[in-house]
Design a protein around this motif. Sequence first.
Motif, mmCIF file in Angstrom:
data_model
loop_
_atom_site.group_PDB
_atom_site.id
_atom_site.type_symbol
_atom_site.label_atom_id
_atom_site.label_comp_id
_atom_site.label_asym_id
_atom_site.label_seq_id
_atom_site.Cartn_x
_atom_site.Cartn_y
_atom_site.Cartn_z
ATOM 1 N N GLY A 21 55.210 41.013 36.152
ATOM 2 C CA GLY A 21 54.242 40.588 35.430
ATOM 3 C C GLY A 21 53.373 39.716 35.858
ATOM 4 O O GLY A 21 53.597 39.264 37.190
ATOM 5 N N LYS A 22 52.829 38.902 35.258
ATOM 6 C CA LYS A 22 51.661 37.723 35.464
ATOM 7 C C LYS A 22 52.003 36.865 34.630
ATOM 8 O O LYS A 22 52.248 37.138 33.439
ATOM 9 N N LEU A 23 51.712 35.526 34.945
ATOM 10 C CA LEU A 23 51.748 34.448 33.928
ATOM 11 C C LEU A 23 50.247 34.063 33.797
ATOM 12 O O LEU A 23 49.327 34.151 34.746
ATOM 13 N N ILE A 24 49.786 34.034 32.439
ATOM 14 C CA ILE A 24 48.357 33.713 32.026
ATOM 15 C C ILE A 24 48.313 32.546 31.602
ATOM 16 O O ILE A 24 49.063 32.403 30.318
ATOM 17 N N CYS A 25 47.448 31.499 32.003
ATOM 18 C CA CYS A 25 47.278 30.405 31.191
ATOM 19 C C CYS A 25 46.018 30.252 30.538
ATOM 20 O O CYS A 25 44.861 30.414 31.215
ATOM 21 N N LEU A 26 46.033 29.963 29.041
ATOM 22 C CA LEU A 26 44.772 30.103 28.279
ATOM 23 C C LEU A 26 44.521 28.383 27.905
ATOM 24 O O LEU A 26 45.340 27.910 27.496
ATOM 25 N N ASP A 27 43.287 28.322 27.653
ATOM 26 C CA ASP A 27 42.857 27.063 26.729
ATOM 27 C C ASP A 27 43.082 27.285 25.418
ATOM 28 O O ASP A 27 42.597 28.374 24.994
ATOM 29 N N ARG A 28 43.830 26.660 24.676
ATOM 30 C CA ARG A 28 44.217 26.660 23.372
ATOM 31 C C ARG A 28 42.911 26.833 22.249
ATOM 32 O O ARG A 28 43.171 27.421 21.498
ATOM 33 N N GLU A 29 42.055 26.008 22.823
ATOM 34 C CA GLU A 29 40.855 25.994 21.960
ATOM 35 C C GLU A 29 39.826 27.109 21.944
ATOM 36 O O GLU A 29 39.526 27.732 21.250
ATOM 37 N N SER A 30 39.518 27.322 23.183
ATOM 38 C CA SER A 30 38.645 28.361 23.707
ATOM 39 C C SER A 30 39.221 29.968 23.826
ATOM 40 O O SER A 30 38.588 30.950 23.619
ATOM 41 N N GLY A 31 40.433 29.970 24.217
ATOM 42 C CA GLY A 31 40.986 31.142 24.279
ATOM 43 C C GLY A 31 40.722 31.858 25.670
ATOM 44 O O GLY A 31 41.193 32.870 26.062
ATOM 45 N N ALA A 38 49.722 35.332 40.582
ATOM 46 C CA ALA A 38 50.080 36.645 41.262
ATOM 47 C C ALA A 38 51.013 37.419 40.613
ATOM 48 O O ALA A 38 51.696 36.965 39.536
ATOM 49 N N ASP A 39 51.159 38.716 41.022
ATOM 50 C CA ASP A 39 52.265 39.490 40.468
ATOM 51 C C ASP A 39 53.549 38.764 40.928
ATOM 52 O O ASP A 39 53.783 38.197 41.846
ATOM 53 N N LEU A 40 54.551 38.472 39.802
ATOM 54 C CA LEU A 40 55.821 37.719 39.967
ATOM 55 C C LEU A 40 56.649 38.435 39.271
ATOM 56 O O LEU A 40 56.695 39.244 38.281
ATOM 57 N N PRO A 41 57.963 38.860 40.015
ATOM 58 C CA PRO A 41 59.093 39.467 39.263
ATOM 59 C C PRO A 41 59.790 38.566 38.133
ATOM 60 O O PRO A 41 59.599 37.281 38.255
ATOM 61 N N PHE A 42 60.606 39.333 37.138
ATOM 62 C CA PHE A 42 61.041 38.362 36.197
ATOM 63 C C PHE A 42 62.250 39.182 35.595
ATOM 64 O O PHE A 42 62.238 40.523 35.846
ATOM 65 N N ASN A 43 63.308 38.569 35.363
ATOM 66 C CA ASN A 43 64.482 39.209 34.613
ATOM 67 C C ASN A 43 64.598 38.738 33.318
ATOM 68 O O ASN A 43 65.663 39.191 32.619
ATOM 69 N N ASN A 44 63.785 38.148 32.632
ATOM 70 C CA ASN A 44 63.812 37.748 31.239
ATOM 71 C C ASN A 44 62.387 37.536 30.833
ATOM 72 O O ASN A 44 61.463 37.542 31.677
ATOM 73 N N PHE A 45 62.056 37.126 29.483
ATOM 74 C CA PHE A 45 60.950 36.829 28.924
ATOM 75 C C PHE A 45 60.665 35.254 28.696
ATOM 76 O O PHE A 45 59.953 34.800 28.252
ATOM 77 N N GLY A 46 61.579 34.673 29.305
ATOM 78 C CA GLY A 46 61.445 33.081 29.075
ATOM 79 C C GLY A 46 60.594 32.428 30.041
ATOM 80 O O GLY A 46 60.579 32.973 31.376
ATOM 81 N N ILE A 47 59.778 31.419 29.541
ATOM 82 C CA ILE A 47 58.957 30.838 30.366
ATOM 83 C C ILE A 47 59.454 29.177 30.242
ATOM 84 O O ILE A 47 59.737 28.769 29.541
ATOM 85 N N VAL A 48 59.777 28.470 31.517
ATOM 86 C CA VAL A 48 60.493 27.572 31.698
ATOM 87 C C VAL A 48 59.451 26.442 32.100
ATOM 88 O O VAL A 48 58.878 26.419 33.224
ATOM 89 N N GLN A 49 59.271 25.623 31.548
ATOM 90 C CA GLN A 49 58.267 24.344 31.940
ATOM 91 C C GLN A 49 59.433 23.088 32.274
ATOM 92 O O GLN A 49 60.286 22.810 31.637
ATOM 93 N N PHE A 50 58.847 22.552 33.506
ATOM 94 C CA PHE A 50 59.709 21.232 33.872
ATOM 95 C C PHE A 50 58.676 20.229 34.463
ATOM 96 O O PHE A 50 58.167 20.646 35.446
ATOM 97 N N ASP A 51 58.470 19.103 33.604
ATOM 98 C CA ASP A 51 57.458 18.199 34.044
ATOM 99 C C ASP A 51 56.094 18.891 34.040
ATOM 100 O O ASP A 51 55.725 19.443 32.841
ATOM 101 N N ARG A 52 55.300 18.613 34.992
ATOM 102 C CA ARG A 52 53.952 19.683 35.009
ATOM 103 C C ARG A 52 54.052 20.768 35.913
ATOM 104 O O ARG A 52 52.908 21.072 36.170
#
Length: 92
Positions: A21-31, A38-52
């Motif tokens: 899949g891909k991670l897509i970062c959107l601007d909250r106001e403009s969309g 890039a294409d990344l593998p994933f084993n779950n649907f969780g997105i983990v943020q650590f600091d920045r």
Amino acid sequence: GEKLIYLVSYPFKKEQKERLGKLICLDRESGKAIWISADLPFNNFGIVQFDRYILSSDQQGNLLFLDIEDGKVHEKLFVGAGLSKPIVSFCI
């Protein structure tokens, strides 16, 4: 904050070893998209943020630290195949 990050996956095919899949970062106001990974593998649907950073993995078994501002790989650390959702905890 001002960003929304989504995980968008490709349809799974039986011949694939892992889901992609891909991670897509959107601007909250403009969309509008700020960055798309890039294409990344994933084993779950969780997105983990650590600091920045957003923690993810690649097909070579690296833990990736993606910069939340531009999606570029800031650092990577080899941890081996089959990485699942990273757990972030703080010990004091």
